[in-house]
Design a protein around this motif. Structure first.
Motif, short mmCIF file in Angstrom:
data_model
loop_
_atom_site.label_atom_id
_atom_site.label_comp_id
_atom_site.label_asym_id
_atom_site.label_seq_id
_atom_site.Cartn_x
_atom_site.Cartn_y
_atom_site.Cartn_z
N TYR A 233 68.11 -19.87 -31.99
CA TYR A 233 67.58 -21.21 -31.75
C TYR A 233 66.37 -21.39 -32.65
N TRP A 234 66.45 -22.37 -33.50
CA TRP A 234 65.43 -22.50 -34.55
C TRP A 234 64.05 -22.75 -33.99
N TRP A 235 63.99 -23.43 -32.86
CA TRP A 235 62.66 -23.76 -32.32
C TRP A 235 62.04 -22.57 -31.60
N ASP A 236 62.84 -21.53 -31.40
CA ASP A 236 62.35 -20.32 -30.74
C ASP A 236 61.73 -19.41 -31.81
N VAL A 237 60.52 -19.73 -32.21
CA VAL A 237 59.90 -19.02 -33.34
C VAL A 237 59.50 -17.59 -32.98
N ARG A 238 59.71 -17.23 -31.72
CA ARG A 238 59.54 -15.83 -31.34
C ARG A 238 60.41 -14.93 -32.22
N LEU A 239 61.53 -15.47 -32.67
CA LEU A 239 62.45 -14.68 -33.49
C LEU A 239 61.84 -14.32 -34.85
N LEU A 240 60.76 -14.97 -35.20
CA LEU A 240 60.14 -14.72 -36.51
C LEU A 240 59.00 -13.70 -36.42
N THR A 241 58.75 -13.16 -35.24
CA THR A 241 57.62 -12.23 -35.11
C THR A 241 57.70 -11.02 -36.05
N PRO A 242 58.91 -10.53 -36.42
CA PRO A 242 58.91 -9.40 -37.38
C PRO A 242 58.24 -9.73 -38.71
N LEU A 243 58.05 -11.02 -38.98
CA LEU A 243 57.44 -11.41 -40.26
C LEU A 243 55.93 -11.17 -40.29
N TYR A 244 55.32 -11.04 -39.13
CA TYR A 244 53.85 -10.95 -39.09
C TYR A 244 53.29 -9.87 -40.03
N PRO A 245 53.74 -8.63 -39.91
CA PRO A 245 53.12 -7.61 -40.78
C PRO A 245 53.48 -7.80 -42.26
N LEU A 246 54.56 -8.55 -42.52
CA LEU A 246 54.94 -8.81 -43.91
C LEU A 246 54.12 -9.96 -44.50
N ALA A 247 53.76 -10.91 -43.63
CA ALA A 247 53.07 -12.12 -44.10
C ALA A 247 51.57 -11.89 -44.29
#
Lengths: 312, 326
Positions: A285-299
């Motif tokens: 679900y695109w609005w569920d930005v929880r799915l993007l948390t793996p990006l934190y240490p990369l960003a």
């Protein structure tokens, strides 16, 4: 300005814990539907949860014995809430510690801390569960998602191990990550993408991840291919736009400006997340930005590269 | 620190300046979610209560002490009237309030950063501002209407900067504006006195600043008239005794380890910070008697002083700022 001296570990841990304390409290206590979480935890432990939650066993299986032990002192649901509160607190602290450790590969302590606290200031967005805004709450099934708190921790630990070329440790981490969630495929993908690594190590890690994932699904049973969620996503485009814009806010602009100045390792690691983003775009679900948390240490290192010269 | 050491520190300080674009991106990022959360988070019931209090302040019918806190209400009302030409007033108020919250939080973080960078440089100052951003959500609960609380720390930081740079006129203007925001602006006058050298000149200025506060507050009281007093000291005390554990939890979450770091930093802090820190016990006693303890927004005005103390433990401050207070 100069630092007094090297900070003792308790200072850093204390800063991370301070930054996440309100979020941990809210995520654990101010939850209108505790029962949904409790039921999903039990279902995962019993092997009756729906796919794909059924295969995200790491946290529920590790925590369930503790909940049982605490249950001897209080009622099971209260034990569940208290143990998970401790877990959320520890996992969120570890999340920031992971972002800090990754940033620290190329930046001074203070700069790494700035990158970490930028992430910390936006964490609430990925933890909120629709209890406040009417911006399309996250679906019921994802109210219980302790694995999401560990995903960035795994990614951060993977980056650190790769930077030291500790491939055997990374293999162990990949196994644990595969038991946590599918997002852990990022670990072998990063190993394949970053410079200075043996390509065969990355391929072996990818194979290992597939083997562990397959064994898990065969062993637990009940695997079903996820279905695409385009219709639901198209119905929630405004919420998607808002949440994506808020995920890292205007700091996302710094990712764009910092990318070219970032170390090659950090650039490639960030690009390695592309397949994960495609998977989220197709199945999530695109609005569920929880799915993007793996990006934190990369960003975070890219954001910092926009402001400071990385130490390569 | 030797002068050579101080010069070295200054060089490093200048070298690590954070650009305005990056700073703006970071401060807005850190403020957006708290502002949205405060603007839309509490739900319709609280939104209705906010609109009622807002109208009551403008009509001079609000209960005390809200009736005398004009600034935020007027700052929001003027653009709300403009926006209400194209959308219903209630919706216009909510949207303008959201922009106000965002601007207030960004302003608060920036002013905190601006004050702390004088002593510690950009990076430690930004660390402290971001810690405040991470924990600010604990200040946003257990009340309906308090936009004035998100302006208070800004006034404190700006007043400290005005004292440092001897901007006496600006200090008077800030005290006047802050008095329209909240009666606690009297603490700004106390801050001046505490950080001064207690000379005849400083005492004279303190009297002038005190007179500015008294004059503005008298005008506000005269115009708004006497208000119903709901919160008596006895009721405040009984209310506080009802949930001390909630107060303890909120106070802990407000600053976390920075409470400890601030205490440890006392002996290492520059003289100006130590002097300004005398406001802390005075202010805490005031809040303890007249405030609801779990509403930790009341402690936000202490941010500049407490973070300066905490950073003094973690970093070697610049020997003294370019100018000292008198």
């Amino acid at each position: 300005m100069t630092a007094r001296s090297e900070w003792p570990a308790w200072v850093l841990i204390g800063i991370f814990a301070t930054a996440i304390a309100t979020n941990a409290f809210d995520y654990s206590v101010l939850v209108p539907q505790h029962q949904l979480r409790y039921d999903m935890h039990r279902a995962i432990v019993d092997g009756t949860a729906p796919s794909p939650q059924r295969f995200r066993i790491l946290v529920p299986w590790l925590i369930d014995p503790i909940i049982r032990a605490v249950s001897s002192l209080t009622d099971p649901e209260q034990a569940f809430r208290r143990v998970y509160f401790a877990f959320h607190f520890a996992a969120l602290t570890a999340l920031l510690a992971g972002v800090y450790a990754c940033s620290r590969l190329w930046f001074t302590r203070d700069r790494a801390l700035i990158g970490t606290l930028i992430v910390g200031s936006t964490l609430h967005l990925v933890l909120r569960m629709g209890e406040y805004w009417d911006f399309a709450p996250i679906p019921d099934r994802t109210w219980f998602a302790p694995w999401s708190l560990l995903e960035p921790v795994f990614v951060a630990a993977g980056l650190l191990l790769l930077s030291k070329r500790w491939i055997a440790m990374l293999a162990i981490l990949t196994i644990a990550g595969a038991l946590n969630s599918e997002a852990s495929i990022l670990l072998p993908l990063v190993a394949l993408a970053v410079p200075g690594q043996e390509r065969r190590d990355g391929v072996a890690l990818l194979a290992l991840w597939f083997v562990v994932s397959a064994i898990l699904r065969l062993g637990v049973g009940g695997f079903a291919w996820p279905s695409a969620s385009f219709d639901a996503n198209l119905a929630h485009l405004p919420s998607t736009a808002i949440n994506l814009a808020l995920f890292l806010g205007p700091a996302a602009l710094l990712i764009a400006t910092g990318f070219r100045r970032a170390p090659l390792f950090a650039q490639r690691a960030f690009l390695a997340a592309a397949p994960l983003l495609i998977a989220v775009a197709v199945f999530g679900y695109w609005w569920d930005v929880r799915l993007l948390t793996p990006l934190y240490p990369l960003a975070a290192p890219l954001i910092l590269s926009a402001m400071f010269e990385p130490d390569i | 620190m030797s002068s050579q050491g101080a010069a070295g520190s200054s060089a490093r300080f200048r070298a690590s300046r954070i650009g305005p674009f990056a700073l703006a991106c970071i401060l807005i990022t850190a403020s957006l979610i708290p502002a949205l959360d405060y603007g839309f988070g509490p739900g319709e019931e609280t939104m209705l209560a906010r609109r009622d209090v807002h109208r009551a302040i403008l009509n001079h019918t609000a209960r005390t002490p809200d009736r005398y806190r004009w600034l935020a209400a007027w700052v929001v009302e003027v653009p709300t009237r403009l926006v209400s030409r194209v959308t219903p007033y209630e919706r216009a108020y909510d949207r303008v309030s959201l922009v106000f919250y965002l601007a207030a939080i960004v302003g608060m973080l920036w002013s905190l950063f601006a004050f702390l960078r004088v002593w510690f440089g950009d990076e430690p100052a930004l660390v402290a501002a971001l810690v405040a951003a991470c924990t600010i959500r604990i200040t946003m609960r257990q009340h309906d209407y308090a936009p004035n609380s998100y302006l208070e720390p800004t006034f404190v930081a700006l007043v400290l900067l005005a004292i440092l740079h001897r901007r006496h006129l600006w200090l008077g203007v800030l005290i006047a504006i802050a008095t329209f925001n909240r009666e606690t602006a009297i603490f700004l006058v106390m801050l001046y006195l505490m950080t001064s050298d207690w000379s005849r000149e400083a005492l004279g200025r303190t009297v002038i600043y005190g007179a500015i506060w008294a004059a503005v507050y008298a005008v506000v009281r005269l115009v708004s008239g006497d208000a119903e007093r709901y919160w008596t000291i006895a009721l405040v005390f009984r209310t506080n005794m009802a949930q001390p554990q909630l107060a303890a939890a909120n106070i802990t979450m407000l600053l976390g380890v920075f409470w400890l770091l601030a205490a440890l930093g006392w002996t290492r802090a520059p003289a100006f910070i130590r002097k300004s820190a005398w406001i802390v016990p005075v202010y805490l006693i005031t809040v303890a008697v007249w405030g609801i303890w779990w509403e930790v927004r009341l402690l936000m005005p202490l941010y500049p002083v407490l973070f300066a103390l905490a950073l003094s433990y973690l970093y070697q401050p610049l020997i003294e700022p370019p100018v000292a207070a008198t």
